[in-house]
Motif scaffolding. Structure first.
Motif, PDB file in Angstrom:
ATOM      1  N   ASN A  58     -27.238  57.407  30.072  1.00  0.00           N
ATOM      2  CA  ASN A  58     -27.620  57.395  30.477  1.00  0.00           C
ATOM      3  C   ASN A  58     -28.256  56.827  31.737  1.00  0.00           C
ATOM      4  OD1 ASN A  58     -29.842  57.617  29.436  1.00  0.00           O
ATOM      5  ND2 ASN A  58     -29.737  60.042  30.179  1.00  0.00           N
TER       6      ASN A  58
ATOM      7  N   GLN B 242     -25.269  61.253  27.498  1.00  0.00           N
ATOM      8  CA  GLN B 242     -26.181  62.456  28.078  1.00  0.00           C
ATOM      9  C   GLN B 242     -24.807  62.965  28.839  1.00  0.00           C
ATOM     10  OE1 GLN B 242     -28.473  62.481  32.125  1.00  0.00           O
ATOM     11  NE2 GLN B 242     -29.348  64.269  31.176  1.00  0.00           N
TER      12      GLN B 242
ATOM     13  N   LYS C  51     -22.526  64.845  31.635  1.00  0.00           N
ATOM     14  CA  LYS C  51     -22.266  64.677  33.355  1.00  0.00           C
ATOM     15  C   LYS C  51     -21.002  65.789  33.755  1.00  0.00           C
ATOM     16  CE  LYS C  51     -23.715  61.650  36.169  1.00  0.00           C
ATOM     17  NZ  LYS C  51     -23.774  60.372  36.816  1.00  0.00           N
TER      18      LYS C  51
ATOM     19  N   GLU D 189     -19.261  67.831  36.806  1.00  0.00           N
ATOM     20  CA  GLU D 189     -19.701  68.038  38.827  1.00  0.00           C
ATOM     21  C   GLU D 189     -19.565  69.366  38.635  1.00  0.00           C
ATOM     22  OE1 GLU D 189     -18.261  64.818  41.732  1.00  0.00           O
ATOM     23  OE2 GLU D 189     -16.866  66.387  42.143  1.00  0.00           O
TER      24      GLU D 189
ATOM     25  N   ASN E  10     -24.161  67.460  41.160  1.00  0.00           N
ATOM     26  CA  ASN E  10     -23.644  67.450  39.015  1.00  0.00           C
ATOM     27  C   ASN E  10     -24.791  67.924  38.035  1.00  0.00           C
ATOM     28  OD1 ASN E  10     -21.995  64.939  39.589  1.00  0.00           O
ATOM     29  ND2 ASN E  10     -23.374  63.691  39.797  1.00  0.00           N
TER      30      ASN E  10
ATOM     31  N   LEU F 250     -26.433  67.603  34.649  1.00  0.00           N
ATOM     32  CA  LEU F 250     -27.030  67.562  33.708  1.00  0.00           C
ATOM     33  C   LEU F 250     -27.241  67.490  32.175  1.00  0.00           C
ATOM     34  CD1 LEU F 250     -28.992  64.389  35.680  1.00  0.00           C
ATOM     35  CD2 LEU F 250     -26.083  65.032  34.459  1.00  0.00           C
ATOM     36  N   SER F 251     -26.383  67.575  31.388  1.00  0.00           N
ATOM     37  CA  SER F 251     -27.098  67.645  29.821  1.00  0.00           C
ATOM     38  C   SER F 251     -28.309  67.630  29.460  1.00  0.00           C
ATOM     39  CB  SER F 251     -25.537  67.675  28.853  1.00  0.00           C
ATOM     40  OG  SER F 251     -26.369  65.939  28.454  1.00  0.00           O
TER      41      SER F 251
ATOM     42  N   GLU G  26     -30.166  65.116  27.166  1.00  0.00           N
ATOM     43  CA  GLU G  26     -30.432  64.239  26.653  1.00  0.00           C
ATOM     44  C   GLU G  26     -30.518  63.716  25.031  1.00  0.00           C
ATOM     45  OE1 GLU G  26     -33.716  61.258  28.179  1.00  0.00           O
ATOM     46  OE2 GLU G  26     -32.104  60.744  29.789  1.00  0.00           O
TER      47      GLU G  26
ATOM     48  N   ASN H 214     -17.517  62.467  32.509  1.00  0.00           N
ATOM     49  CA  ASN H 214     -17.608  60.711  31.704  1.00  0.00           C
ATOM     50  C   ASN H 214     -16.054  60.938  31.222  1.00  0.00           C
ATOM     51  OD1 ASN H 214     -19.851  60.663  32.082  1.00  0.00           O
ATOM     52  ND2 ASN H 214     -21.129  61.453  30.590  1.00  0.00           N
TER      53      ASN H 214
END
Length: 148
Positions: A57, A63, A65, A67, A85, A87-88, A90, A124
């Protein structure tokens, strides 16, 4: 020493295989009334970290991602829409456990019958998106709300 190396390699392979699931998420919602305003829908989305592809990332971390797109319709008319988005958390490396992550949204909507369409995809990964359609009914008696 060879046993330790072999164990590490097998562990890494099993870990990689465990992360090869298809995108998996859980969706739920609740409807609330506010005495001072319009009712709203609160949505809850929980994504299984094991089902998400993690990628670098830019912070020297990995990370996931996702949508997220949703459309709220009433009688075929679009009432609300959003795309973002998610995001998880990290992780430091590919062998670290992949944590689950959550999202909560609030959508203002008056009394009536709605259809919420939710579409999620892993940014991803090349896997296809996952989508659902959820009917939602809101019916609050305004007189009762004022007396509360």
């Amino acid at each position: 020493m060879k046993k330790i190396r072999l164990l590490l390699v097998i562990s890494a392979l099993l870990s990689s295989a465990a992360h090869a699931e298809k995108l998996s998420a859980y969706f739920a919602y609740s409807v609330f009334s506010q005495p001072s305003g319009s009712p709203y829908i609160e949505t809850y989305l929980s994504v299984s970290g094991r089902s998400v592809q993690f990628a670098p990332n830019g912070n020297e971390k990995l990370q996931g991602k996702i949508e997220v797109k949703w459309i709220l319709k009433k009688d075929s008319q679009v009432v609300a829409v959003d795309k973002y988005n998610l995001l998880s958390p990290e992780i430091s490396d590919a062998t670290a456990p992949r944590p689950d992550f959550i999202d909560q949204q609030r959508i203002t909507a008056g009394n009536g019958n709605y259809m919420l369409e939710l579409m999620i995809s892993d940014r991803n990964s090349t896997e296809q998106s996952v989508s659902i359609k959820q009917p939602i009914s809101i019916k609050f008696d305004k007189e009762i709300d004022r007396k509360s």
